[in-house]
Design a protein around this motif. Structure first.
Motif, PDB file in Angstrom:
ATOM      1  N   GLU A  56     -10.051-104.351  60.277  1.00  0.00           N
ATOM      2  CA  GLU A  56     -10.533-105.096  61.444  1.00  0.00           C
ATOM      3  C   GLU A  56     -10.433-104.220  62.679  1.00  0.00           C
ATOM      4  OE1 GLU A  56      -9.113-108.834  64.185  1.00  0.00           O
ATOM      5  OE2 GLU A  56      -8.889-109.059  62.026  1.00  0.00           O
ATOM      6  N   ILE A  57     -11.400-104.399  63.563  1.00  0.00           N
ATOM      7  CA  ILE A  57     -11.391-103.755  64.875  1.00  0.00           C
ATOM      8  C   ILE A  57     -11.411-104.887  65.898  1.00  0.00           C
ATOM      9  CG2 ILE A  57     -12.618-102.248  66.478  1.00  0.00           C
ATOM     10  CD1 ILE A  57     -13.839-100.845  64.008  1.00  0.00           C
ATOM     11  N   VAL A  90     -17.489 -97.566  71.372  1.00  0.00           N
ATOM     12  CA  VAL A  90     -16.035 -97.474  71.434  1.00  0.00           C
ATOM     13  C   VAL A  90     -15.402 -98.574  70.586  1.00  0.00           C
ATOM     14  CG1 VAL A  90     -14.027 -97.397  72.975  1.00  0.00           C
ATOM     15  CG2 VAL A  90     -16.269 -96.640  73.822  1.00  0.00           C
ATOM     16  N   ALA A  91     -14.476 -98.167  69.699  1.00  0.00           N
ATOM     17  CA  ALA A  91     -13.632 -99.109  68.979  1.00  0.00           C
ATOM     18  C   ALA A  91     -12.374 -99.295  69.815  1.00  0.00           C
ATOM     19  CB  ALA A  91     -13.283 -98.571  67.595  1.00  0.00           C
ATOM     20  N   ARG A  95     -16.452 -96.279  60.647  1.00  0.00           N
ATOM     21  CA  ARG A  95     -17.430 -95.466  59.898  1.00  0.00           C
ATOM     22  C   ARG A  95     -18.363 -96.366  59.097  1.00  0.00           C
ATOM     23  NH1 ARG A  95     -13.291 -91.788  59.188  1.00  0.00           N
ATOM     24  NH2 ARG A  95     -12.763 -92.555  57.128  1.00  0.00           N
ATOM     25  N   ALA A  96     -17.819 -97.382  58.454  1.00  0.00           N
ATOM     26  CA  ALA A  96     -18.656 -98.311  57.696  1.00  0.00           C
ATOM     27  C   ALA A  96     -19.584 -99.088  58.633  1.00  0.00           C
ATOM     28  CB  ALA A  96     -17.783 -99.265  56.888  1.00  0.00           C
ATOM     29  N   TYR A  97     -19.085 -99.478  59.791  1.00  0.00           N
ATOM     30  CA  TYR A  97     -19.889-100.200  60.767  1.00  0.00           C
ATOM     31  C   TYR A  97     -21.060 -99.353  61.256  1.00  0.00           C
ATOM     32  CZ  TYR A  97     -21.149-102.517  65.144  1.00  0.00           C
ATOM     33  OH  TYR A  97     -21.841-103.123  66.154  1.00  0.00           O
ATOM     34  N   LEU A  98     -20.820 -98.066  61.470  1.00  0.00           N
ATOM     35  CA  LEU A  98     -21.863 -97.171  61.977  1.00  0.00           C
ATOM     36  C   LEU A  98     -23.086 -97.144  61.065  1.00  0.00           C
ATOM     37  CD1 LEU A  98     -19.688 -94.182  63.226  1.00  0.00           C
ATOM     38  CD2 LEU A  98     -20.990 -95.804  64.636  1.00  0.00           C
ATOM     39  N   LEU A 110     -25.792 -99.691  62.150  1.00  0.00           N
ATOM     40  CA  LEU A 110     -26.415 -99.644  63.473  1.00  0.00           C
ATOM     41  C   LEU A 110     -27.868 -99.198  63.413  1.00  0.00           C
ATOM     42  CD1 LEU A 110     -23.686 -98.051  65.785  1.00  0.00           C
ATOM     43  CD2 LEU A 110     -24.428-100.420  65.701  1.00  0.00           C
ATOM     44  N   ALA A 111     -28.673 -99.803  64.261  1.00  0.00           N
ATOM     45  CA  ALA A 111     -30.080 -99.421  64.359  1.00  0.00           C
ATOM     46  C   ALA A 111     -30.264 -98.263  65.342  1.00  0.00           C
ATOM     47  CB  ALA A 111     -30.911-100.625  64.813  1.00  0.00           C
ATOM     48  N   TRP A 112     -29.213 -97.860  66.027  1.00  0.00           N
ATOM     49  CA  TRP A 112     -29.262 -96.752  66.987  1.00  0.00           C
ATOM     50  C   TRP A 112     -28.110 -95.803  66.678  1.00  0.00           C
ATOM     51  CZ3 TRP A 112     -25.256 -96.182  70.705  1.00  0.00           C
ATOM     52  CH2 TRP A 112     -24.337 -97.224  70.722  1.00  0.00           C
ATOM     53  N   GLN A 113     -28.223 -94.604  67.165  1.00  0.00           N
ATOM     54  CA  GLN A 113     -27.211 -93.578  66.912  1.00  0.00           C
ATOM     55  C   GLN A 113     -26.451 -93.276  68.209  1.00  0.00           C
ATOM     56  OE1 GLN A 113     -26.791 -92.737  63.789  1.00  0.00           O
ATOM     57  NE2 GLN A 113     -24.995 -91.566  64.306  1.00  0.00           N
ATOM     58  N   PRO A 114     -25.150 -93.561  68.254  1.00  0.00           N
ATOM     59  CA  PRO A 114     -24.391 -93.261  69.473  1.00  0.00           C
ATOM     60  C   PRO A 114     -24.282 -91.753  69.710  1.00  0.00           C
ATOM     61  CG  PRO A 114     -23.021 -94.417  67.841  1.00  0.00           C
ATOM     62  CD  PRO A 114     -24.347 -94.190  67.227  1.00  0.00           C
TER      63      PRO A 114
END
Length: 118
Positions: free
Chosen positions: A39-40, A51-52, A81-84, A87-91
């Motif tokens: 969890e974050i 940012v986490a 990492r799993a959340y990334l 994402l539809a965009w790249q931070p």
């Protein structure tokens, strides 16, 4: 106002942290994000920075900071990492921050509190 449970104190700490971060110009993307890795507390965004955020509430900010373990940091890193992957965009930047909260003190925002090993 007294809170009888740690859970209630945690909810209040999270609400204070969200307000504090919004006032600093961050957008709240996720609250209490969970996946199979962990969890974050908050996932926030400012521009192309993701940012986490780990929120710690203790009797002093020193004890709040000391309560963060290396194992916890690693679990947050794996979770993010799993959340990334979703994402539809790249931070452009990924960061791990901590908000330290204690009674009668203003929130302390530790930006880039630790570096990922990956």
């Amino acid at each position: 106002m007294m809170f009888k449970t740690g859970y209630q104190r945690g909810l209040l700490a999270e609400a204070v942290a969200r307000l504090y971060l919004r006032l600093k110009g961050y957008s709240i993307i996720e609250q209490r994000y969970r996946n199979s890795y962990g969890e974050i507390d908050l996932i926030i965004r400012k521009g192309r920075r993701l940012v986490a955020v780990e929120i710690k509430f203790r009797q002093s900010q020193r004890t709040a900071a000391e309560s963060i373990t290396r194992r916890q940091c690693q679990r947050i890193e794996r979770t993010l990492r799993a959340y990334l992957g979703q994402l539809a965009w790249q931070p452009e930047e990924i960061r791990f921050d901590v908000i330290l909260l204690s009674p009668k003190s203003l929130p302390q925002h530790l930006k880039n509190a630790w570096q990922s090993n990956h």
